[in-house]
Design a protein around this motif. Structure first.
Motif, short mmCIF file in Angstrom:
data_model
loop_
_atom_site.label_atom_id
_atom_site.label_comp_id
_atom_site.label_asym_id
_atom_site.label_seq_id
_atom_site.Cartn_x
_atom_site.Cartn_y
_atom_site.Cartn_z
N ARG A 150 -18.00 -9.50 54.36
CA ARG A 150 -19.24 -10.22 54.01
C ARG A 150 -19.17 -11.73 54.23
O ARG A 150 -20.18 -12.32 54.64
N PHE A 207 -20.26 -12.16 57.74
CA PHE A 207 -21.67 -11.78 57.96
C PHE A 207 -22.61 -12.81 57.33
O PHE A 207 -23.66 -13.13 57.88
N TRP A 209 -23.83 -6.60 61.02
CA TRP A 209 -22.72 -5.70 60.63
C TRP A 209 -22.71 -4.44 61.48
O TRP A 209 -21.67 -3.81 61.66
N GLY A 238 -24.35 -5.65 54.88
CA GLY A 238 -23.89 -4.41 55.50
C GLY A 238 -23.17 -3.49 54.53
O GLY A 238 -23.19 -3.69 53.31
N GLU A 261 -17.68 1.61 57.09
CA GLU A 261 -18.96 1.03 57.46
C GLU A 261 -19.99 2.05 57.93
O GLU A 261 -21.06 2.16 57.35
#
Ligand code: FES
Ligand code: FE
Length: 421
Positions: free
Chosen positions: A254, A257, A266, A297, A311
Motif C-alpha cells: 500500500r 500504491f 494494484w 488494492g 492479491e
C-alpha cells in the motif's frame, strides 16, 4: 495419528535468524508437524461459496487427509473425514456435488451429510449385535469449524484458541480483501488448479511473503507484462513486510500504491478499463471510500499454515510428505464485479495456469531448495536480512523493508512455539 517415538527436539534447530537445514528434510519431524500443527491448530479448508446450496459438498483436505466440506439441509457447514467407519474405504470420490447422503462403495453403508451412519446394507448381520450401534459408527468429524468472511477453517482439536484469536491482526487483511467487492463478499467459484512440487511445505510457506526473490526469479514476467510490480520489490521500495504474530505474514504494497495515488494500479489497469466495476464500487461505498479501496488494492498475506492470498488469487498449501506439497490455486472472484472477475481469471491463467509465467519460476526454486537442503554443509539457512532495521508499526507489529526476512523470522518463531508445545 500418534507419535510412537520420542518427538525430535526443535529447540536446537531454530534460532532467531537461522534454521537448521534438517527442518526441511527430516521425516520424523514432518510427522510431528502433522500432529502439532495440521491436526491441532486452525487450518483453512474451503470457502462457504463453494457449497452455496443446501446439501452441496466439496472435497477438500487437511495435510494428507481427505476432508469433505458439506452444507446440511439446515444450512450448517460440516467437515467430515472421508473414511468409512466400517473398514476405512473412502466414502466420497467426487470432487463436488449435491447429496443428502454418502454411500460407501465397498459394502454400501450410508452416511448422512452431517456424518451420521443411517443404514447398513443387509442389516440382518448386525441385528442383536450391541457393538453395531449406529450412533457410535458415524464418520469422523472435525470438532471445531468456524468461518470468517466465508473462509472456513477447521481444527481437529476439541479445545484451543478461537479462530478470531488465531487470526489476530491478520483478520484485518480479510476485511480489506472483501471490501474489493461492491457487495463485500468473495466468491470461490472459478475452479482450482493443482500444482505439485517436490519440496517441503515450509519452503513454500516462507516464499509466499519473501519479497527478496521477485526481482530475480520473476524478472521475465515483469518485463513481458511491462509491470511496475518489480520495482516494489527493489531496494528503493517503500513497501513493507509485516509479521502479525501467530505465523501470519504480509507484504504490504500500500505505501507504493498510495504514493502513485492511482485507482486500480494494484491490478495493473486503469479505471476506464473497468467502468461497470468502478460505478458499482462508487455506488456501494461513495466516491471517496471507493477511490481509497481501489488505490489500496487487495492484500498479499500468508495465513498460517496454509492460506495464501496473493492479491488476485488464493493458494491453499497441502503437505503430502516431507518433500512433496500440492498448491491448490484459484482466481479470486468478487461478488457484484463480473468485469473485474473476468480479468482476474485471465490474469490467473497467465501467471499461475498450466503455462503461466509466475508459478513455474517459484516451483523451480522450491525444488532446488529441497535438493540443496539435502546437502550436509553449510548446515544452517540464514534468515537475518533486515534484522537490524526492523521496527514496530502503529499497531505494534514488526515491520521491515519489502525485501527483508521479517516474514520468515515470524513464521519460525511461531513454528518453534507450536512444535515445542
Ligand atoms: Fe465402507 Fe465397508 S468399508 S462399507
Ligand atoms: Fe515468487
Amino acid at each position: 495419528m500418534s507419535i510412537t517415538q520420542a518427538a525430535p527436539d526443535v529447540s536446537g534447530l531454530i534460532q532467531t535468524n537461522r534454521v537448521h537445514g534438517s527442518v526441511y528434510t527430516d521425516e520424523a519431524l514432518f510427522q510431528v508437524e502433522l500432529e502439532r500443527i495440521w491436526y491441532r491448530g486452525w487450518v483453512y479448508v474451503g470457502h462457504e461459496s463453494e457449497v452455496p446450496q443446501k446439501n452441496d459438498f466439496v472435497m477438500k483436505s487437511i495435510g494428507p487427509q481427505s476432508v469433505i466440506m458439506t452444507r446440511d439441509n439446515t444450512g450448517h457447514i460440516h467437515l467430515l473425514q472421508n473414511r468409512c467407519s466400517h473398514r476405512g474405504n473412502q466414502v466420497c470420490v467426487r470432487e463436488q456435488g449435491n447429496a443428502r447422503a454418502f454411500t460407501c462403495p465397498y459394502h454400501s453403508w450410508t452416511f448422512s451429510n452431517t456424518g451420521d451412519l443411517i443404514g447398513f446394507a443387509f442389516p440382518d448381520g448386525y441385528r442383536d449385535n450391541p457393538e453395531a450401534d449406529k450412533k457410535n459408527l458415524g464418520l469422523g468429524t472435525l470438532p471445531r469449524v468456524a468461518s470468517y468472511h466465508g473462509f472456513v477453517f477447521g481444527s481437529f482439536a476439541a479445545e484451543g484458541v478461537s479462530l478470531k484469536e488465531h487470526l489476530g491482526g491478520a483478520a484485518e487483511t480479510l476485511d480489506r480483501l472483501v471490501r474489493t467487492s461492491p457487495e463485500g463478499e468473495v466468491e470461490i467459484t472459478a475452479g482450482f488448479l493443482k500444482h505439485r512440487a517436490k519440496a517441503n511445505w515450509k519452503f513454500i510457506l516462507e516464499n509466499e511473503c519473501d519479497g527478496y526473490h521477485p526481482a530475480f526469479v520473476h524478472s521475465s514476467i515483469f518485463s513481458v507484462a511491462d509491470s511496475a510490480i518489480g520495482t516494489y520489490y527493489g531496494d528503493k521500495s517503500t513497501a513493507l513486510t509485516r509479521d502479525f504474530g501467530h505465523g501470519h505474514t504480509e507484504v504490504d504494497l500500500r505505501p507504493e500504491f498510495r504514493k502513485a495515488d492511482t485507482p486500480m494500479r494494484w491490478f495493473g489497469t486503469t479505471e476506464d478499463r473497468l467502468p461497470d466495476y468502478v460505478a458499482a464500487m462508487k455506488a456501494a461505498y461513495g466516491d471517496d471510500k471507493a477511490r481509497e479501496i481501489m488505490i489500496d488494492g487487495t492484500p498479499h498475506v500468508m495465513i498460517f499454515p496454509n492460506l495464501f492470498i496473493a492479491e488476485i488469487q488464493i493458494f491453499v498449501i497441502q503437505p503430502i510428505s516431507v518433500d512433496e506439497t500440492i498448491q491448490h490455486v484459484t482466481a479470486l472472484q468478487f461478488k457484484g464485479a463480473p468485469d473485474l472477475n473476468r480479468r482476474l481469471r485471465q490474469q490467473t491463467m497467465g501467471s499461475v495456469g498450466p503455462a503461466g509465467l509466475l508459478l513455474a519460476d517459484d516451483t523451480e526454486m522450491y525444488e532446488r531448495n529441497q535438493r540443496g537442503a539435502e546437502s550436509l554443509t553449510p548446515q544452517w539457512v540464514f534468515l537475518g536480512r533486515g534484522e537490524q532495521r526492523e521496527r514496530r508499526d502503529e499497531d505494534g507489529y514488526v515491520v521491515g523493508h519489502s525485501t527483508d526476512e521479517v516474514p520468515s523470522r515470524g513464521i519460525w518463531r511461531h513454528y518453534a512455539e507450536l512444535m515445542g508445545a
